[in-house]
Design a protein around this motif. Structure first.
Motif, PDB file in Angstrom:
ATOM      1  N   GLU A  56      -2.580  61.888  86.142  1.00  8.96           N
ATOM      2  CA  GLU A  56      -1.704  63.005  85.794  1.00  8.96           C
ATOM      3  C   GLU A  56      -0.421  62.509  85.125  1.00  8.96           C
ATOM      4  O   GLU A  56       0.088  63.150  84.203  1.00  8.96           O
ATOM      5  CB  GLU A  56      -1.347  63.817  87.037  1.00  8.96           C
ATOM      6  CG  GLU A  56      -2.494  64.649  87.563  1.00  8.96           C
ATOM      7  CD  GLU A  56      -2.126  65.438  88.810  1.00  8.96           C
ATOM      8  OE1 GLU A  56      -0.927  65.698  89.023  1.00  8.96           O
ATOM      9  OE2 GLU A  56      -3.047  65.793  89.553  1.00  8.96           O
ATOM     10  N   SER A  97      -0.099  60.084  83.175  1.00  6.17           N
ATOM     11  CA  SER A  97      -0.296  59.552  81.824  1.00  6.17           C
ATOM     12  C   SER A  97       0.260  60.546  80.805  1.00  6.17           C
ATOM     13  O   SER A  97       0.559  60.176  79.672  1.00  6.17           O
ATOM     14  CB  SER A  97      -1.767  59.241  81.543  1.00  6.17           C
ATOM     15  OG  SER A  97      -2.539  60.431  81.527  1.00  6.17           O
ATOM     16  N   ASP A  98       0.415  61.811  81.209  1.00  4.28           N
ATOM     17  CA  ASP A  98       1.147  62.782  80.404  1.00  4.28           C
ATOM     18  C   ASP A  98       2.597  62.726  80.841  1.00  4.28           C
ATOM     19  O   ASP A  98       2.898  62.549  82.021  1.00  4.28           O
ATOM     20  CB  ASP A  98       0.580  64.186  80.615  1.00  4.28           C
ATOM     21  CG  ASP A  98       1.244  65.224  79.720  1.00  4.28           C
ATOM     22  OD1 ASP A  98       1.773  64.844  78.653  1.00  4.28           O
ATOM     23  OD2 ASP A  98       1.237  66.411  80.082  1.00  4.28           O
ATOM     24  N   TYR A 110       8.381  69.713  76.291  1.00  2.00           N
ATOM     25  CA  TYR A 110       7.118  68.995  76.487  1.00  2.00           C
ATOM     26  C   TYR A 110       6.006  69.967  76.852  1.00  2.00           C
ATOM     27  O   TYR A 110       6.155  70.799  77.731  1.00  2.00           O
ATOM     28  CB  TYR A 110       7.266  67.945  77.593  1.00  2.00           C
ATOM     29  CG  TYR A 110       8.470  67.065  77.365  1.00  2.00           C
ATOM     30  CD1 TYR A 110       8.430  66.041  76.436  1.00  2.00           C
ATOM     31  CD2 TYR A 110       9.659  67.302  78.036  1.00  2.00           C
ATOM     32  CE1 TYR A 110       9.541  65.260  76.187  1.00  2.00           C
ATOM     33  CE2 TYR A 110      10.778  66.527  77.801  1.00  2.00           C
ATOM     34  CZ  TYR A 110      10.712  65.510  76.871  1.00  2.00           C
ATOM     35  OH  TYR A 110      11.819  64.744  76.626  1.00  2.00           O
ATOM     36  N   SER A 167      -0.434  68.117  78.189  1.00  2.12           N
ATOM     37  CA  SER A 167      -1.486  67.677  77.275  1.00  2.12           C
ATOM     38  C   SER A 167      -2.577  66.929  78.018  1.00  2.12           C
ATOM     39  O   SER A 167      -2.317  66.274  79.015  1.00  2.12           O
ATOM     40  CB  SER A 167      -0.897  66.754  76.206  1.00  2.12           C
ATOM     41  OG  SER A 167       0.121  67.418  75.507  1.00  2.12           O
ATOM     42  N   SER A 168      -3.790  67.032  77.464  1.00  4.37           N
ATOM     43  CA  SER A 168      -4.889  66.270  78.048  1.00  4.37           C
ATOM     44  C   SER A 168      -5.476  65.273  77.054  1.00  4.37           C
ATOM     45  O   SER A 168      -6.163  64.337  77.457  1.00  4.37           O
ATOM     46  CB  SER A 168      -5.991  67.210  78.555  1.00  4.37           C
ATOM     47  OG  SER A 168      -6.451  68.015  77.501  1.00  4.37           O
ATOM     48  N   VAL A 182      -5.261  62.166  74.355  1.00  2.00           N
ATOM     49  CA  VAL A 182      -4.421  60.976  74.214  1.00  2.00           C
ATOM     50  C   VAL A 182      -3.422  61.109  73.053  1.00  2.00           C
ATOM     51  O   VAL A 182      -2.252  60.771  73.225  1.00  2.00           O
ATOM     52  CB  VAL A 182      -5.287  59.696  74.089  1.00  2.00           C
ATOM     53  CG1 VAL A 182      -4.431  58.481  73.752  1.00  2.00           C
ATOM     54  CG2 VAL A 182      -6.060  59.463  75.378  1.00  2.00           C
ATOM     55  N   LYS A 227      -0.617  63.317  74.278  1.00  2.00           N
ATOM     56  CA  LYS A 227       0.152  62.616  75.313  1.00  2.00           C
ATOM     57  C   LYS A 227       1.068  61.581  74.669  1.00  2.00           C
ATOM     58  O   LYS A 227       2.236  61.446  75.045  1.00  2.00           O
ATOM     59  CB  LYS A 227      -0.782  61.923  76.310  1.00  2.00           C
ATOM     60  CG  LYS A 227      -1.500  62.864  77.241  1.00  2.00           C
ATOM     61  CD  LYS A 227      -2.417  62.061  78.158  1.00  2.00           C
ATOM     62  CE  LYS A 227      -3.201  62.941  79.086  1.00  2.00           C
ATOM     63  NZ  LYS A 227      -4.039  62.159  80.009  1.00  2.00           N
ATOM     64  N   ASN A 240       4.033  63.264  73.192  1.00  3.40           N
ATOM     65  CA  ASN A 240       4.991  63.623  74.248  1.00  3.40           C
ATOM     66  C   ASN A 240       5.797  62.403  74.688  1.00  3.40           C
ATOM     67  O   ASN A 240       7.002  62.494  74.918  1.00  3.40           O
ATOM     68  CB  ASN A 240       4.276  64.240  75.450  1.00  3.40           C
ATOM     69  CG  ASN A 240       4.036  65.723  75.293  1.00  3.40           C
ATOM     70  OD1 ASN A 240       4.600  66.383  74.432  1.00  3.40           O
ATOM     71  ND2 ASN A 240       3.179  66.265  76.141  1.00  3.40           N
ATOM     72  N   TRP A 241       5.131  61.248  74.834  1.00  4.14           N
ATOM     73  CA  TRP A 241       5.838  60.022  75.224  1.00  4.14           C
ATOM     74  C   TRP A 241       6.842  59.624  74.145  1.00  4.14           C
ATOM     75  O   TRP A 241       7.937  59.165  74.453  1.00  4.14           O
ATOM     76  CB  TRP A 241       4.859  58.885  75.501  1.00  4.14           C
ATOM     77  CG  TRP A 241       4.292  58.951  76.883  1.00  4.14           C
ATOM     78  CD1 TRP A 241       3.033  59.312  77.246  1.00  4.14           C
ATOM     79  CD2 TRP A 241       4.984  58.649  78.103  1.00  4.14           C
ATOM     80  NE1 TRP A 241       2.909  59.265  78.612  1.00  4.14           N
ATOM     81  CE2 TRP A 241       4.085  58.855  79.168  1.00  4.14           C
ATOM     82  CE3 TRP A 241       6.279  58.235  78.397  1.00  4.14           C
ATOM     83  CZ2 TRP A 241       4.434  58.653  80.500  1.00  4.14           C
ATOM     84  CZ3 TRP A 241       6.633  58.027  79.722  1.00  4.14           C
ATOM     85  CH2 TRP A 241       5.720  58.235  80.758  1.00  4.14           C
ATOM     86  N   ALA A 270       0.123  56.634  77.587  1.00  6.85           N
ATOM     87  CA  ALA A 270      -0.683  57.818  77.276  1.00  6.85           C
ATOM     88  C   ALA A 270      -2.139  57.654  77.691  1.00  6.85           C
ATOM     89  O   ALA A 270      -2.794  58.640  78.027  1.00  6.85           O
ATOM     90  CB  ALA A 270      -0.594  58.148  75.790  1.00  6.85           C
TER      91      ALA A 270
END
Length: 124
Positions: free
Chosen positions: A33, A35-36, A57, A60-61, A63, A66, A69-70, A94
């Protein structure tokens, strides 16, 4: 730029105790979880209120989303806190690479404990 390093046993133990104080237990599912960036951003906002605008933000699922977002979180929050990540580290977070999340959360823990230690509070 940051280079996140693998934590030793004592650092991991301290991190686990500190995370428990915020109601977080890093199980395999939680690592997935986190990783997002959104759950990480929420934790950063809890530790340092007002530093994170959570509306920026989208959960997201995939990569690529994600990683985006990072990238945003890195630009808006981490760079200002002297915790900036490299592009490679953002990509690895991610995909949920082992050890990187813990290393980032350890830096967050240190940023939380430093004012407490200077004020004479007990450490973890």
């Amino acid at each position: 730029m940051s280079t996140l390093r693998e934590l030793n046993y004592l650092q991991r133990l301290r991190l686990e105790l500190w995370l428990e104080s915020y109601g977080v237990v890093l199980s395999h599912r939680m690592r997935h979880e986190y990783s997002d960036v959104l759950p990480v951003a929420r934790l950063f906002n809890e530790v340092h209120p007002g530093r994170v605008d959570l509306h920026g933000y989208t959960p997201s699922s995939s990569v690529p989303l994600k990683a985006n977002n990072w990238r945003i979180f890195n630009e808006r929050v981490l760079e200002k806190m002297n915790m900036a990540l490299t592009t490679k580290e953002q990509q690895q977070l991610a995909i949920g690479a082992d050890g990187l999340l813990e290393a980032l959360l350890h830096k967050l823990m240190l940023s939380d404990l430093k004012p407490r230690l200077e004020g004479g509070a007990q450490s973890y």
